[in-house]
Scaffold this motif. Structure first.
Motif, PDB file in Angstrom:
ATOM      1  N   ARG A  25       0.836  -1.199   0.000  1.00  0.00           N
ATOM      2  CA  ARG A  25       0.000   0.000   0.000  1.00  0.00           C
ATOM      3  C   ARG A  25       0.867   1.243   0.000  1.00  0.00           C
ATOM      4  NH1 ARG A  25      -1.659  -0.145   6.306  1.00  0.00           N
ATOM      5  NH2 ARG A  25      -0.317   1.557   7.004  1.00  0.00           N
ATOM      6  N   GLY A  26       0.271   2.331  -0.461  1.00  0.00           N
ATOM      7  CA  GLY A  26       0.911   3.633  -0.427  1.00  0.00           C
ATOM      8  C   GLY A  26       0.160   4.557   0.512  1.00  0.00           C
ATOM      9  N   ASP A  27       0.892   5.494   1.129  1.00  0.00           N
ATOM     10  CA  ASP A  27       0.304   6.432   2.085  1.00  0.00           C
ATOM     11  C   ASP A  27       0.726   7.850   1.751  1.00  0.00           C
ATOM     12  OD1 ASP A  27      -0.818   4.572   4.332  1.00  0.00           O
ATOM     13  OD2 ASP A  27       1.204   3.837   3.997  1.00  0.00           O
ATOM     14  N   ILE A  28      -0.187   8.791   1.984  1.00  0.00           N
ATOM     15  CA  ILE A  28       0.101  10.220   1.912  1.00  0.00           C
ATOM     16  C   ILE A  28      -0.264  10.835   3.267  1.00  0.00           C
ATOM     17  CG2 ILE A  28      -0.502  12.418   0.865  1.00  0.00           C
ATOM     18  CD1 ILE A  28       1.120  10.763  -1.007  1.00  0.00           C
ATOM     19  N   PHE A  29       0.691  11.571   3.855  1.00  0.00           N
ATOM     20  CA  PHE A  29       0.466  12.254   5.135  1.00  0.00           C
ATOM     21  C   PHE A  29       0.563  13.757   4.905  1.00  0.00           C
ATOM     22  CE2 PHE A  29       2.708   8.277   5.671  1.00  0.00           C
ATOM     23  CZ  PHE A  29       2.016   7.617   6.675  1.00  0.00           C
ATOM     24  N   ILE A  30      -0.438  14.489   5.372  1.00  0.00           N
ATOM     25  CA  ILE A  30      -0.447  15.945   5.227  1.00  0.00           C
ATOM     26  C   ILE A  30      -0.672  16.573   6.595  1.00  0.00           C
ATOM     27  CG2 ILE A  30      -1.640  17.927   4.222  1.00  0.00           C
ATOM     28  CD1 ILE A  30      -2.405  16.114   1.866  1.00  0.00           C
ATOM     29  N   VAL A  31       0.178  17.525   6.954  1.00  0.00           N
ATOM     30  CA  VAL A  31       0.033  18.284   8.198  1.00  0.00           C
ATOM     31  C   VAL A  31      -0.039  19.764   7.836  1.00  0.00           C
ATOM     32  CG1 VAL A  31       1.009  18.858  10.445  1.00  0.00           C
ATOM     33  CG2 VAL A  31       1.335  16.560   9.502  1.00  0.00           C
TER      34      VAL A  31
ATOM     35  N   LEU B 193      -4.136   9.539   3.836  1.00  0.00           N
ATOM     36  CA  LEU B 193      -4.788   8.739   2.810  1.00  0.00           C
ATOM     37  C   LEU B 193      -3.960   7.488   2.571  1.00  0.00           C
ATOM     38  CD1 LEU B 193      -5.458  11.617   0.254  1.00  0.00           C
ATOM     39  CD2 LEU B 193      -7.060  10.731   1.954  1.00  0.00           C
ATOM     40  N   SER B 194      -4.625   6.338   2.437  1.00  0.00           N
ATOM     41  CA  SER B 194      -3.909   5.078   2.250  1.00  0.00           C
ATOM     42  C   SER B 194      -4.699   4.183   1.311  1.00  0.00           C
ATOM     43  CB  SER B 194      -3.714   4.386   3.605  1.00  0.00           C
ATOM     44  OG  SER B 194      -3.072   3.141   3.447  1.00  0.00           O
ATOM     45  N   GLY B 195      -4.009   3.492   0.431  1.00  0.00           N
ATOM     46  CA  GLY B 195      -4.663   2.565  -0.478  1.00  0.00           C
ATOM     47  C   GLY B 195      -3.709   1.513  -0.980  1.00  0.00           C
ATOM     48  N   GLY B 196      -4.217   0.286  -1.168  1.00  0.00           N
ATOM     49  CA  GLY B 196      -3.347  -0.776  -1.655  1.00  0.00           C
ATOM     50  C   GLY B 196      -4.067  -2.092  -1.783  1.00  0.00           C
ATOM     51  N   LEU B 197      -3.299  -3.131  -2.069  1.00  0.00           N
ATOM     52  CA  LEU B 197      -3.824  -4.473  -2.304  1.00  0.00           C
ATOM     53  C   LEU B 197      -3.565  -5.351  -1.087  1.00  0.00           C
ATOM     54  CD1 LEU B 197      -2.493  -5.017  -5.941  1.00  0.00           C
ATOM     55  CD2 LEU B 197      -4.697  -4.052  -5.235  1.00  0.00           C
TER      56      LEU B 197
END
Length: 300
Positions: free
Chosen positions: A96-102, A115-119
């Motif tokens: 999975r891949g993740d995006i972190f925003i602060v 946000l996170s998404g994957g198999l």
């Protein structure tokens, strides 16, 4: 997450090996009951996280996580339950891949979005589209950094933290009592008591964690439909992290794992029908990790 005094440096690269040993699984379905001894439940994990944007008013980081989980039964040749046979024969994977925003503000308030998404599951199978294994999660929080020793946040998450797809509240609370002792928590996922040596080259933790995953799997080769393995457990652990050389560290961890859910269902929603109900005994869990952190000179 805005930091407080005493927190360790963030982990950029992590390689972890984990093992759970010798526990009993009991299963019940329309086809009858079964039980077996799981000799080993092994897991390899790799994580990478790096900053993309670092500005005073906006920070973004991206990450990737891959792990593979394997189950080995005692006397696998004697297994006569399709679920056990398939669990023995194949690995459960997640990528999975993740995006972190602060987003800090001019006051002590800040906002966080992940946000996170994957198999997840047996996605190497050619019998199904990759979209059948895709899982997505999102969490959003609003927080306040009260001072250099206390920060807290509140939010909501849509994820598989309890094994099934669900929406639940999040509470984050970090407090350092001094340079050595502190509490870190992301409830309901984790709470831990932290102690560090004065030179901050050793960190010790006592913690409780909630682990959850949802795998898309085949119940047996004769059926074309996927089912969903809803896995959740709570762990009570002691851990030690030690600096090897500035940016290179290792960690060891051990404790007790107690199962909450390990059922198979017809879909991944919270109110789905259970196809196979499983119960697992408590078991010992331990792991070893090597990880990379930013060098001290980069943080000055």
């Amino acid at each position: 997450m805005p930091g407080v005094v005493g927190l360790p440096r963030s982990k950029g690269i992590v390689i972890k090996r984990e093992l759970v040993r010798d526990y009993l699984i009991r299963s019940e379905s329309d086809g009858g009951k079964a039980s077996a001894e799981i000799r080993r439940n092994r897991r390899w994990e790799f994580k990478l996280r790096a900053p993309i944007i670092l500005k005073d008013g906006f920070k973004m980081a991206a990450g990737i996580k891959y792990y593979v989980e394997e189950f080995n039964f005692e006397n696998p040749e004697s297994l006569n339950f399709p679920f056990y046979q398939n669990l023995e024969d194949r690995s459960l994977r997640s990528i999975r891949g993740d995006i972190f925003i602060v987003k800090p503000t001019l006051t002590n308030k800040y906002y966080i979005l992940r946000l996170s998404g994957g198999l997840n599951g047996d996605y190497s199978s050619e019998s199904f589209a990759k979209s059948d294994f895709f899982k997505f999660s999102i969490s959003s929080l609003m927080g306040w950094k009260k001072n250099d020793y206390v920060s807290y946040a509140f939010g909501v998450a849509f994820s598989y933290g309890f094994g099934r797809r669900s929406v639940y509240p999040i509470i984050v609370y970090n407090k350092s009592f001094n340079n050595k002792w502190g509490i870190e928590s992301i409830l309901p996922a984790e709470i831990k008591l932290r102690y560090s040596t004065l030179n901050q080259k050793n960190y010790f933790y006592a913690k409780a964690e909630l682990h959850g995953a949802n795998y898309s799997v085949r119940l047996d080769e004769a059926k074309e439909d996927l089912v969903y393995l809803n896995k959740s457990e709570v762990r009570f652990l002691l851990s030690w992290e030690r600096e090897i050389h500035d940016w290179l560290w290792f960690g060891v961890e051990g404790g007790l794992r107690s199962n909450i859910n390990f059922d198979l269902s017809s879909d991944s929603s919270i109110r789905t029908d259970v196809v196979i109900e499983n119960s697992l005994n408590q078991a010992l869990v331990y792991n070893f990790s090597i990880f990379v952190v930013p060098p001290r000179k980069m943080l000055k």
